[in-house]
Design a protein around this motif. Structure first.
Motif, PDB file in Angstrom:
ATOM      1  N   THR A   1      85.942 -32.298  10.820  1.00 15.25           N
ATOM      2  CA  THR A   1      86.812 -31.604  11.767  1.00 15.25           C
ATOM      3  C   THR A   1      85.990 -30.509  12.405  1.00 15.25           C
ATOM      4  N   ASP A   2      86.616 -29.716  13.272  1.00 21.02           N
ATOM      5  CA  ASP A   2      85.906 -28.574  13.843  1.00 21.02           C
ATOM      6  C   ASP A   2      85.505 -27.583  12.757  1.00 21.02           C
ATOM      7  N   ASP A   3      86.284 -27.539  11.652  1.00 20.24           N
ATOM      8  CA  ASP A   3      85.964 -26.633  10.551  1.00 20.24           C
ATOM      9  C   ASP A   3      84.907 -27.203   9.626  1.00 20.24           C
ATOM     10  N   THR A   4      84.831 -28.519   9.538  1.00 19.13           N
ATOM     11  CA  THR A   4      83.806 -29.177   8.725  1.00 19.13           C
ATOM     12  C   THR A   4      83.102 -30.227   9.589  1.00 19.13           C
ATOM     13  N   PRO A   5      82.339 -29.792  10.579  1.00 15.94           N
ATOM     14  CA  PRO A   5      81.701 -30.753  11.496  1.00 15.94           C
ATOM     15  C   PRO A   5      80.579 -31.530  10.820  1.00 15.94           C
TER      16      PRO A   5
ATOM     17  N   ALA B   1      79.349 -29.169  -0.758  1.00 13.43           N
ATOM     18  CA  ALA B   1      80.530 -29.028   0.096  1.00 13.43           C
ATOM     19  C   ALA B   1      81.221 -30.359   0.370  1.00 13.43           C
ATOM     20  N   GLY B   2      80.762 -31.437  -0.264  1.00  8.33           N
ATOM     21  CA  GLY B   2      81.398 -32.731  -0.093  1.00  8.33           C
ATOM     22  C   GLY B   2      80.863 -33.560   1.043  1.00  8.33           C
ATOM     23  N   TYR B   3      79.731 -33.160   1.626  1.00  8.31           N
ATOM     24  CA  TYR B   3      79.110 -33.927   2.702  1.00  8.31           C
ATOM     25  C   TYR B   3      78.299 -35.089   2.127  1.00  8.31           C
ATOM     26  N   GLN B   4      78.217 -36.181   2.889  1.00 10.08           N
ATOM     27  CA  GLN B   4      77.220 -37.209   2.643  1.00 10.08           C
ATOM     28  C   GLN B   4      75.893 -36.711   3.234  1.00 10.08           C
ATOM     29  N   THR B   5      74.797 -36.928   2.536  1.00 11.22           N
ATOM     30  CA  THR B   5      73.510 -36.459   3.029  1.00 11.22           C
ATOM     31  C   THR B   5      72.549 -37.634   3.172  1.00 11.22           C
ATOM     32  N   GLY B   6      71.879 -37.689   4.319  1.00 19.53           N
ATOM     33  CA  GLY B   6      70.959 -38.776   4.584  1.00 19.53           C
ATOM     34  C   GLY B   6      69.678 -38.290   5.237  1.00 19.53           C
ATOM     35  N   TYR B   7      68.586 -38.987   4.954  1.00 17.83           N
ATOM     36  CA  TYR B   7      67.282 -38.620   5.514  1.00 17.83           C
ATOM     37  C   TYR B   7      66.560 -39.885   5.940  1.00 17.83           C
TER      38      TYR B   7
ATOM     39  N   PRO C   1      82.573 -35.901   5.852  1.00 13.00           N
ATOM     40  CA  PRO C   1      81.581 -35.455   6.845  1.00 13.00           C
ATOM     41  C   PRO C   1      80.174 -35.766   6.344  1.00 13.00           C
ATOM     42  N   PHE C   2      79.205 -35.694   7.237  1.00  8.10           N
ATOM     43  CA  PHE C   2      77.839 -36.038   6.840  1.00  8.10           C
ATOM     44  C   PHE C   2      76.828 -35.080   7.451  1.00  8.10           C
ATOM     45  N   PHE C   3      75.673 -35.028   6.791  1.00  5.77           N
ATOM     46  CA  PHE C   3      74.497 -34.306   7.271  1.00  5.77           C
ATOM     47  C   PHE C   3      73.354 -35.308   7.298  1.00  5.77           C
ATOM     48  N   LEU C   4      72.863 -35.642   8.489  1.00  2.88           N
ATOM     49  CA  LEU C   4      71.795 -36.618   8.663  1.00  2.88           C
ATOM     50  C   LEU C   4      70.585 -35.952   9.294  1.00  2.88           C
ATOM     51  N   PHE C   5      69.433 -36.118   8.663  1.00  3.29           N
ATOM     52  CA  PHE C   5      68.179 -35.553   9.161  1.00  3.29           C
ATOM     53  C   PHE C   5      67.265 -36.706   9.554  1.00  3.29           C
ATOM     54  N   LEU C   6      67.008 -36.838  10.861  1.00  4.97           N
ATOM     55  CA  LEU C   6      66.154 -37.892  11.405  1.00  4.97           C
ATOM     56  C   LEU C   6      64.814 -37.277  11.795  1.00  4.97           C
TER      57      LEU C   6
ATOM     58  N   GLU D   1      82.932 -33.780  17.224  1.00  7.69           N
ATOM     59  CA  GLU D   1      83.029 -33.095  15.932  1.00  7.69           C
ATOM     60  C   GLU D   1      81.699 -33.137  15.178  1.00  7.69           C
ATOM     61  N   THR D   2      80.613 -33.278  15.945  1.00  3.92           N
ATOM     62  CA  THR D   2      79.280 -33.355  15.350  1.00  3.92           C
ATOM     63  C   THR D   2      78.336 -32.361  16.013  1.00  3.92           C
ATOM     64  N   ILE D   3      77.724 -31.512  15.210  1.00  2.79           N
ATOM     65  CA  ILE D   3      76.661 -30.627  15.675  1.00  2.79           C
ATOM     66  C   ILE D   3      75.366 -31.434  15.729  1.00  2.79           C
ATOM     67  N   VAL D   4      74.665 -31.373  16.835  1.00  4.34           N
ATOM     68  CA  VAL D   4      73.359 -32.026  16.967  1.00  4.34           C
ATOM     69  C   VAL D   4      72.325 -30.963  17.305  1.00  4.34           C
ATOM     70  N   LEU D   5      71.245 -30.961  16.555  1.00  2.86           N
ATOM     71  CA  LEU D   5      70.105 -30.072  16.825  1.00  2.86           C
ATOM     72  C   LEU D   5      68.882 -30.916  17.140  1.00  2.86           C
ATOM     73  N   PHE D   6      68.214 -30.607  18.247  1.00  2.00           N
ATOM     74  CA  PHE D   6      66.907 -31.186  18.563  1.00  2.00           C
ATOM     75  C   PHE D   6      65.879 -30.079  18.425  1.00  2.00           C
ATOM     76  N   THR D   7      64.850 -30.313  17.606  1.00  2.00           N
ATOM     77  CA  THR D   7      63.763 -29.339  17.516  1.00  2.00           C
ATOM     78  C   THR D   7      62.519 -30.026  16.959  1.00  2.00           C
ATOM     79  N   SER D   8      61.438 -29.260  16.821  1.00  2.00           N
ATOM     80  CA  SER D   8      60.164 -29.769  16.318  1.00  2.00           C
ATOM     81  C   SER D   8      59.578 -28.764  15.343  1.00  2.00           C
ATOM     82  N   ASP D   9      58.557 -29.183  14.581  1.00  2.00           N
ATOM     83  CA  ASP D   9      58.008 -28.290  13.571  1.00  2.00           C
ATOM     84  C   ASP D   9      57.003 -27.288  14.138  1.00  2.00           C
ATOM     85  N   HIS D  10      56.290 -27.672  15.173  1.00  2.00           N
ATOM     86  CA  HIS D  10      55.291 -26.796  15.807  1.00  2.00           C
ATOM     87  C   HIS D  10      54.835 -27.470  17.082  1.00  2.00           C
ATOM     88  N   GLY D  11      53.943 -26.826  17.797  1.00  2.00           N
ATOM     89  CA  GLY D  11      53.461 -27.376  19.045  1.00  2.00           C
ATOM     90  C   GLY D  11      52.103 -28.036  18.923  1.00  2.00           C
ATOM     91  N   CYS D  12      51.341 -28.020  20.025  1.00  2.00           N
ATOM     92  CA  CYS D  12      50.047 -28.699  20.067  1.00  2.00           C
ATOM     93  C   CYS D  12      49.183 -28.045  21.141  1.00  2.00           C
TER      94      CYS D  12
END
Length: 451
Positions: free
Chosen positions: A4-8, A100-106, A185-190, A263-274
């Motif tokens: 939900t909006d409270d548990t995205p 918190a009851g989330y499914q976690t995936g990597y 809800p889930f937390f997925l790290f791609l 109802e999903t937060i998406v973050l795009f980022t990187s570890d460092h530059g070049c």
């Protein structure tokens, strides 16, 4: 407990070694990132986000544990023969989501277990419990169109005649569409490897035909005129970035097709530059913008309509940001702060925010950098061992750049008499940050001579 909006739900789309200025929303004229640009228009973009350490393993450890690399005891890439990763004993992002009851995936590159070519055992997976398709050193178990990862049972998952970015996204889609439990809800790290170079070949391997499309590339001003290999590698590098953006679109489309995009937060980022060997003998591990500054864009609950955060932020702040946005308590061990209050209307948050960031540099030097809105100030221990020594109690000034007058960092001002006052101020600010985050009182000696 469905999202939900409270548990995205939370999805992190993570790239490796991607400069911030590859994205149109950060000023690139190459039109490589229409999907990311649309995300930035919808959500929140961090204008000045920097790595906590511009090298793969330490930054990944920092992102998973919410601590500086020295504090989670992983200040350099783990090497053959070293002990198991300290990630086993740390409280991680996945641990908090699990509780918190989330499914976690990597999915993808891990680089925190030191298993090299072998599968990552469950105890070294940082708490990711429900879905795992990964390789510890993906750059050593795969090439652009073939390779091996491992599933949660440590069985090989192989791909062939499929571009690596596409295959990892296939695996992420499988979780989003087929494998997840719709009741939780889930937390997925791609975690992609691109646009990182292929280590054994020392090349940037774009998808077939993509380098030709960018054969006459825009050259970032900090590279132009400097020796390095940017003139050979930029077409492939840009091709990798374009394909990543196309796969970001696939992830967003999967969320839409499942009816969970809003109802999903998406973050795009990187570890460092070049910096393409323009600042030292390899691609990162320096205090320069090309090495430390990264793209960072959020969309979803708590971030839509947030606009641009102009303040200096750090990838150290990302773990706290994701947890706070999901309504979860941030562990005391996490050292960063949520940037979400800076999005949108933010007068009080703006006034309270510490507008600088500490960057730990390792492997090339025992170095500490203070990145402010205007200045890059960096110190190092000339006698320190960049691999063995996580820190020092005595540093010497090495770099000072005025980012307003010299955004491409062409003139090192360190040691100049006419910058003494600002140098003394930055020296004290850096000492304060080292004390705050590392718990050490250090001495910083002035540069021995003007640059």
């Amino acid at each position: 407990m469905s999202s939900t909006d409270d548990t995205p739900n939370v999805v992190v789309f993570f790239t490796d070694q991607q400069r911030w200025d590859t994205a149109g929303c950060y000023g690139s004229p190459m039109d490589l990132t229409p999907t990311l640009d649309a995300m930035a228009e919808r959500g929140t973009r961090l204008e000045q986000c920097v790595s906590s350490n511009p090298v793969c393993g330490p930054q990944r450890a920092s992102l998973q544990t919410g601590q500086y690399p020295t504090e989670c005891d992983l200040h350099h890439n783990l090497m053959s023969g070293e002990a198991d990763s300290p990630i086993e004993d740390a409280t991680t992002l996945a641990d908090v989501f699990n509780d918190a009851g989330y499914q976690t995936g990597y999915v993808g590159k891990w680089h925190l277990a030191n298993t090299r070519l072998e599968p990552v055992p469950e105890r070294l997976r940082g708490g990711y419990e429900d879905y795992w398709i990964a390789a510890d050193a993906l750059e050593h178990t795969s090439h652009a169109y073939e390779g091996t990862l491992y599933d949660g049972d440590c069985e090989p998952v192989e791909f062939e005649d499929r571009y690596r970015v596409d295959f990892l996204t296939d695996c992420a889609e499988r979780f989003l569409i087929e494998e997840r439990d719709e009741d939780d809800p889930f937390f997925l790290f791609l975690s992609h490897l691109e646009p990182h170079h292929q280590n054994d070949r020392d090349t940037y391997d774009a998808p077939d035909g993509y380098a030709e499309e960018y054969a006459n590339p825009w050259v970032p001003p900090d590279l132009e005129g400097r020796p390095g290999d940017w003139f050979e590698e930029l077409p492939d590098y840009y091709g990798c970035c374009r394909r990543l953006d196309e796969n970001l679109a696939r992830v967003l489309e999967a969320l839409e097709s499942e009816g969970i995009a809003d109802e999903t937060i998406v973050l795009f980022t990187s570890d460092h530059g070049c910096h393409f060997r323009t600042r030292n003998r390899e691609y990162k591990r320096s205090c320069h913008e090309s090495s430390i500054r990264v793209p960072a864009v959020f969309q979803g609950p708590g971030f839509d309509g947030g606009g641009v955060v102009e303040e200096v932020t750090s990838l150290l702040d990302v773990p706290a940001t994701l947890l706070e946005a999901a309504g979860l308590e941030v562990p005391e061990s996490f050292q960063g702060e949520s940037v979400r209050p800076l999005a949108g209307e933010r007068d009080e948050a703006n006034e309270a925010w510490t507008d600088d960031a500490l960057v730990q540099v390792s492997e090339s030097a025992v170095e500490r950098t203070l990145r402010t809105d205007r200045w890059t100030y960096s110190v190092y221990d000339p006698d320190g061992d960049p691999i063995e020594d996580p820190a020092s109690d005595e540093y010497r000034e090495r770099y000072l750049y005025d980012l307003r007058a010299d955004p491409h960092q062409e003139v090192n001002l360190v040691g100049r008499e006419d910058y003494r006052e600002i140098t003394e101020e930055l020296r004290e600010r850096l000492r304060e940050r080292i004390l705050e985050y590392e718990g050490s009182e250090v001495e910083i000696r002035a540069a021995e001579y003007p640059a």
